[in-house]
Design a protein around this motif. Structure first.
Motif, PDB file in Angstrom:
ATOM      1  N   GLY A 232       1.328  -1.100  -0.170  1.00 29.90           N
ATOM      2  CA  GLY A 232      -0.021  -0.066   0.213  1.00 29.90           C
ATOM      3  C   GLY A 232       0.966   1.041   0.441  1.00 29.90           C
ATOM      4  N   ASN A 233       0.445   2.405   0.345  1.00 28.02           N
ATOM      5  CA  ASN A 233       0.731   2.804   0.561  1.00 28.02           C
ATOM      6  C   ASN A 233       1.735   3.943  -0.883  1.00 28.02           C
TER       7      ASN A 233
ATOM      8  N   GLU B 167       9.395   3.433  -2.088  1.00 29.70           N
ATOM      9  CA  GLU B 167      10.311   3.435  -1.516  1.00 29.70           C
ATOM     10  C   GLU B 167       9.853   2.170  -0.379  1.00 29.70           C
ATOM     11  N   LEU B 168       8.561   2.021   0.329  1.00 28.27           N
ATOM     12  CA  LEU B 168       8.174   0.675   0.523  1.00 28.27           C
ATOM     13  C   LEU B 168       8.133   0.127  -0.181  1.00 28.27           C
TER      14      LEU B 168
ATOM     15  N   HIS C 241      -0.625  -3.719   4.375  1.00 30.79           N
ATOM     16  CA  HIS C 241       0.068  -5.215   4.813  1.00 30.79           C
ATOM     17  C   HIS C 241       1.348  -5.028   6.137  1.00 30.79           C
ATOM     18  N   CYS C 242       1.567  -4.095   5.614  1.00 30.65           N
ATOM     19  CA  CYS C 242       3.119  -3.811   6.205  1.00 30.65           C
ATOM     20  C   CYS C 242       3.416  -2.483   7.462  1.00 30.65           C
ATOM     21  N   PRO C 243       2.658  -2.542   8.364  1.00 28.97           N
ATOM     22  CA  PRO C 243       3.045  -1.048   9.413  1.00 28.97           C
ATOM     23  C   PRO C 243       4.371  -1.346  10.221  1.00 28.97           C
ATOM     24  N   ASN C 244       5.037  -2.338  10.106  1.00 29.73           N
ATOM     25  CA  ASN C 244       6.363  -2.793  10.585  1.00 29.73           C
ATOM     26  C   ASN C 244       7.185  -1.692   9.713  1.00 29.73           C
ATOM     27  N   LEU C 245       6.566  -1.752   7.981  1.00 26.93           N
ATOM     28  CA  LEU C 245       7.617  -0.644   7.819  1.00 26.93           C
ATOM     29  C   LEU C 245       7.521   0.752   7.474  1.00 26.93           C
TER      30      LEU C 245
END
Length: 203
Positions: free
Chosen positions: A95-96, A101-102, A177-181
């Motif tokens: 997402g985002n 870059e993520l 899906h990746c809030p750690n990032l």
């Protein structure tokens, strides 16, 4: 199957003789740490499930986010062109879109995997159904949920909490899906608060 991965986690907990441990699992790994909590109830004090899903395919009375044919197409694409699949799927999973870059970071992570291992893991993941596991997880469990998550929609997080004996839901100010990032500070704070509350109860 996913049980083999869970056995690895359980063996680490046993070999290190861990006690009062809090296990954190992201995505499908949330079910893996749940399996360890059930296997070793005396060692696990709590769980954190980040964007969990017990089943990815829709079923009567259950919204997993994917139709069966979606999973078939996803796995066929992964098997035929893993690098192309990674380049297309990783940004969607992340997402985002305003922070490309993520997506690039996740793509690079996917591309480092052995394609055959990735295919087998994806097959075991997306065809799994561990809904019956949730009521067996009798330890405090924090569910961290993001919005606009193409892998684990909000309805899935709500389902997980409803079927955990001691589940609580925190909606993160994060998408994908990746809030750690994408939102590491908010994710870290939520986990730290949960662990702090556990410590206060057991002190």
């Amino acid at each position: 199957t996913l049980e083999g991965y869970a056995d690895d986690i359980t063996q680490v907990v046993r070999d290190l003789d861990l006690r009062d441990v809090v296990l954190v699992g992201h995505s499908v790994a949330a079910m893996l740490v749940a399996m360890t909590a059930v296997a070793e109830p005396g060692r696990v004090a709590g769980l954190v499930m980040v964007a969990p899903s017990p089943r990815y395919v829709d079923a009567p009375g259950y919204t997993g986010g994917f139709a069966e044919e979606d999973i078939d197409e996803l796995l066929d694409s992964l098997a035929s062109n893993y690098l192309g699949w990674s380049s297309a799927m990783a940004p969607a999973i992340m997402g985002n879109a305003d922070r490309p870059e993520l997506g690039a970071e996740l793509t690079e992570s996917f591309c480092r995997m052995d394609p055959e291992v990735a295919r087998r893991f994806a097959d075991a993941t997306f065809r799994s159904d561990h809904r019956d596991l949730l009521p067996q997880v009798d330890v405090p469990t924090l569910v961290l949920q993001c919005t606009d998550d193409v892998i684990a929609p909000v309805a899935v997080g709500e389902y997980v909490v409803q079927h955990l004996p001691q589940g609580s839901l925190v909606m993160l100010e994060a998408t994908g899906h990746c809030p750690n990032l994408s939102a590491p500070d908010a994710t870290g704070r939520a986990i730290a608060d949960f662990v702090g509350d556990l410590d206060a109860v057991t002190a």
